[in-house]
Design a protein around this motif. Structure first.
Motif, PDB file in Angstrom:
ATOM      1  N   THR A 270       0.816  -1.210   0.000  1.00 37.48           N
ATOM      2  CA  THR A 270       0.000   0.000   0.000  1.00 37.48           C
ATOM      3  C   THR A 270       0.851   1.261   0.000  1.00 37.48           C
ATOM      4  O   THR A 270       0.325   2.367  -0.119  1.00 37.48           O
ATOM      5  N   GLN A 271       2.154   1.128   0.097  1.00 39.56           N
ATOM      6  CA  GLN A 271       3.048   2.285   0.169  1.00 39.56           C
ATOM      7  C   GLN A 271       3.191   2.959  -1.188  1.00 39.56           C
ATOM      8  O   GLN A 271       3.445   2.292  -2.195  1.00 39.56           O
ATOM      9  N   PRO A 272       3.049   4.283  -1.269  1.00 39.56           N
ATOM     10  CA  PRO A 272       3.219   4.967  -2.558  1.00 39.56           C
ATOM     11  C   PRO A 272       4.690   5.151  -2.898  1.00 39.56           C
ATOM     12  O   PRO A 272       5.566   5.041  -2.036  1.00 39.56           O
ATOM     13  N   ASP A 273       4.951   5.463  -4.157  1.00 39.15           N
ATOM     14  CA  ASP A 273       6.328   5.775  -4.554  1.00 39.15           C
ATOM     15  C   ASP A 273       6.827   7.026  -3.849  1.00 39.15           C
ATOM     16  O   ASP A 273       8.014   7.135  -3.527  1.00 39.15           O
ATOM     17  N   GLN A 286      -3.980  20.844  -5.087  1.00 41.06           N
ATOM     18  CA  GLN A 286      -5.430  21.032  -5.083  1.00 41.06           C
ATOM     19  C   GLN A 286      -6.094  19.674  -4.884  1.00 41.06           C
ATOM     20  O   GLN A 286      -5.658  18.678  -5.481  1.00 41.06           O
ATOM     21  N   PRO A 287      -7.170  19.601  -4.100  1.00 42.00           N
ATOM     22  CA  PRO A 287      -7.792  18.297  -3.848  1.00 42.00           C
ATOM     23  C   PRO A 287      -8.224  17.563  -5.112  1.00 42.00           C
ATOM     24  O   PRO A 287      -7.914  16.389  -5.280  1.00 42.00           O
ATOM     25  N   ARG A 288      -8.928  18.236  -5.998  1.00 42.10           N
ATOM     26  CA  ARG A 288      -9.465  17.536  -7.161  1.00 42.10           C
ATOM     27  C   ARG A 288      -8.369  17.018  -8.084  1.00 42.10           C
ATOM     28  O   ARG A 288      -8.515  15.968  -8.728  1.00 42.10           O
ATOM     29  N   LEU A 289      -7.255  17.738  -8.150  1.00 47.15           N
ATOM     30  CA  LEU A 289      -6.175  17.373  -9.066  1.00 47.15           C
ATOM     31  C   LEU A 289      -5.137  16.454  -8.445  1.00 47.15           C
ATOM     32  O   LEU A 289      -4.467  15.706  -9.169  1.00 47.15           O
ATOM     33  N   ASP A 290      -4.987  16.474  -7.122  1.00 44.25           N
ATOM     34  CA  ASP A 290      -3.836  15.813  -6.506  1.00 44.25           C
ATOM     35  C   ASP A 290      -4.172  14.779  -5.447  1.00 44.25           C
ATOM     36  O   ASP A 290      -3.269  14.080  -4.980  1.00 44.25           O
ATOM     37  N   ARG A 291      -5.433  14.620  -5.058  1.00 43.25           N
ATOM     38  CA  ARG A 291      -5.738  13.720  -3.942  1.00 43.25           C
ATOM     39  C   ARG A 291      -5.490  12.255  -4.257  1.00 43.25           C
ATOM     40  O   ARG A 291      -5.267  11.449  -3.344  1.00 43.25           O
ATOM     41  N   ASN A 292      -5.513  11.876  -5.530  1.00 40.28           N
ATOM     42  CA  ASN A 292      -5.348  10.457  -5.882  1.00 40.28           C
ATOM     43  C   ASN A 292      -3.920  10.083  -6.266  1.00 40.28           C
ATOM     44  O   ASN A 292      -3.685   8.963  -6.742  1.00 40.28           O
ATOM     45  N   ARG A 293      -2.973  10.963  -6.042  1.00 40.22           N
ATOM     46  CA  ARG A 293      -1.576  10.624  -6.328  1.00 40.22           C
ATOM     47  C   ARG A 293      -1.123   9.465  -5.438  1.00 40.22           C
ATOM     48  O   ARG A 293      -1.494   9.375  -4.280  1.00 40.22           O
ATOM     49  N   GLY A 294      -0.337   8.568  -6.013  1.00 38.15           N
ATOM     50  CA  GLY A 294       0.159   7.425  -5.250  1.00 38.15           C
ATOM     51  C   GLY A 294      -0.971   6.550  -4.745  1.00 38.15           C
ATOM     52  O   GLY A 294      -0.933   6.079  -3.608  1.00 38.15           O
ATOM     53  N   ASN A 295      -1.983   6.329  -5.611  1.00 38.66           N
ATOM     54  CA  ASN A 295      -3.174   5.585  -5.189  1.00 38.66           C
ATOM     55  C   ASN A 295      -3.794   6.198  -3.931  1.00 38.66           C
ATOM     56  O   ASN A 295      -4.290   5.492  -3.054  1.00 38.66           O
ATOM     57  N   GLY A 323      -6.327   3.595   4.433  1.00 36.92           N
ATOM     58  CA  GLY A 323      -5.043   3.259   3.828  1.00 36.92           C
ATOM     59  C   GLY A 323      -3.902   3.319   4.815  1.00 36.92           C
ATOM     60  O   GLY A 323      -2.993   2.487   4.787  1.00 36.92           O
ATOM     61  N   ALA A 324      -3.946   4.318   5.695  1.00 38.45           N
ATOM     62  CA  ALA A 324      -2.898   4.430   6.721  1.00 38.45           C
ATOM     63  C   ALA A 324      -2.903   3.225   7.637  1.00 38.45           C
ATOM     64  O   ALA A 324      -1.846   2.714   8.033  1.00 38.45           O
ATOM     65  N   SER A 325      -4.083   2.735   7.993  1.00 39.94           N
ATOM     66  CA  SER A 325      -4.194   1.593   8.886  1.00 39.94           C
ATOM     67  C   SER A 325      -3.720   0.312   8.204  1.00 39.94           C
ATOM     68  O   SER A 325      -3.024  -0.515   8.821  1.00 39.94           O
ATOM     69  N   VAL A 326      -4.066   0.133   6.940  1.00 40.89           N
ATOM     70  CA  VAL A 326      -3.600  -1.046   6.194  1.00 40.89           C
ATOM     71  C   VAL A 326      -2.083  -1.016   6.058  1.00 40.89           C
ATOM     72  O   VAL A 326      -1.407  -2.044   6.230  1.00 40.89           O
ATOM     73  N   LEU A 327      -1.522   0.147   5.768  1.00 40.89           N
ATOM     74  CA  LEU A 327      -0.068   0.255   5.655  1.00 40.89           C
ATOM     75  C   LEU A 327       0.608  -0.034   6.994  1.00 40.89           C
ATOM     76  O   LEU A 327       1.664  -0.686   7.041  1.00 40.89           O
ATOM     77  N   ASN A 328       0.011   0.418   8.091  1.00 40.71           N
ATOM     78  CA  ASN A 328       0.540   0.067   9.410  1.00 40.71           C
ATOM     79  C   ASN A 328       0.600  -1.444   9.588  1.00 40.71           C
ATOM     80  O   ASN A 328       1.593  -1.996  10.086  1.00 40.71           O
TER      81      ASN A 328
END
Length: 338
Positions: A270-273, A286-295, A323-328
């Motif tokens: 689950t870790q992003p690049d 910006q939320p609409r443009l950048d919130r989905n970066r790195g899944n 996602g934070a909890s799964v990565l933990n």
């Protein structure tokens, strides 16, 4: 495979857990719990799927269980999306029964022997699990922070090499952070709500614990103060933070720290690049443009100015919650706690 369950699987964060776990390479989703009115029915028949990703068919025929200790006794770890008032006792009972709990609830975050973890920021705090087990607990409780605190503390992680003290932050928080039924449409359209219950207090105390030092089985809080002003805005997903920080560094040094910082490990599913990504454009993130970066697991930062001032933004129900909890949990597996 590691058998996992989701507590509170029909709510906003619970659905995110199901989405992230449905095809996970390490975790086998076997158990979903919800309210008594949903228990005994298939997940597909009771869930009102509201995410912008397709419903995972592999979860459709799972029978929903009541939210009890017995329901999860065959799980290796459970992910909790429970309300805090329910989570307090139930998570304790589950951990005492020998099951690991990775919780998004606020109930246990500030307990001295419970890690409050952002996997890439303070992985060493996982050692508090050993403190829990010395007290006779067979399982464990590990928490992830409040969604806005995750964005703040992750953005601060690359700056720890510089001395800093006071932090002021103004948040613009998405409506999904309040749950599916949390903010009536008539209240949020054409509006900003300048209050989110207990949010400012959570940011102030949680960031100190996350960035604190673990010594001798105890955490000493970080030597800074956080003053927060939290606002709900008409954005669906993505919390944006304006941050002012008293720090002994120039804008160029801060930008370089953001661009060059690397987390202490890599390669988890689950870790992003890029855990932290600096954007050079003057009007980003910006939320609409950048919130989905790195899944949706990347925290984007930008607009570093004299002062030091900058903007941070991340997806609140993925990086800021499930996602934070799964990565933990992935990190805990590599550390042999799961």
């Amino acid at each position: 495979m590691i058998n996992v369950g989701v507590l509170g699987a029909t709510g906003a964060v619970g659905q995110r857990f199901v989405q992230l776990l449905a095809d996970h390479p390490w975790f086998n989703l076997t158990t979903l719990t919800a309210s008594d009115r949903s228990a005994g029915k298939t997940y597909g028949s009771v869930v009102n799927w509201r995410l912008d990703s397709p419903f995972p068919d592999s979860s459709a025929e799972l029978i929903v269980s009541p939210t009890t200790v017995d329901a999860v006794k065959d799980c290796d770890v459970v992910f909790s999306a429970l309300p805090a008032d329910i989570a307090t006792k139930l998570e304790t009972d589950i951990a005492d029964a020998g099951v690991g709990v990775c919780s998004n609830a606020s109930s246990h975050r500030m307990e001295a022997d419970v890690p409050l973890m952002i996997a890439e920021v303070n992985p060493e705090h996982a050692a508090l699990i050993d403190v829990q087990r010395k007290k006779g607990r067979d399982g464990f409780i590990v928490t992830n922070p409040n969604c806005s605190t995750i964005m703040l503390a992750t953005a601060l992680a690359p700056l720890r090499k510089f001395p800093f003290t006071n932090i002021n932050v103004a948040t613009m928080q998405a409506i999904s952070g309040a749950g599916f039924e949390g903010v009536p449409a008539f209240s949020i359209y054409d509006n900003v709500i300048p209050y989110i219950g207990s949010e400012e207090e959570k940011m102030a105390r949680e960031a100190n614990k996350i960035l604190g030092i673990l010594e001798g089985g105890k955490i000493t809080g970080a030597p800074f103060t956080v003053s927060a002003s939290c606002n709900r805005v008409p954005v669906i997903d993505g919390h944006t933070l304006n941050v002012w920080i008293d720090i002994k560094a120039t804008p160029a040094e801060v930008i370089d720290a953001f661009k060059t910082w690397q987390p202490p490990f890599s390669g988890l599913p689950t870790q992003p690049d890029h855990t932290v990504l600096y954007l050079d454009q003057e009007n980003r993130p910006q939320p609409r443009l950048d919130r989905n970066r790195g899944n949706a697991m990347t925290v984007s930062v930008g607009r570093v100015r004299e002062g030091i001032r900058f903007v941070a933004m991340g997806h609140n129900t993925i990086r800021g919650a499930a996602g934070a909890s799964v990565l933990n949990a992935e990190l805990l597996h590599t550390m042999k706690y799961i």
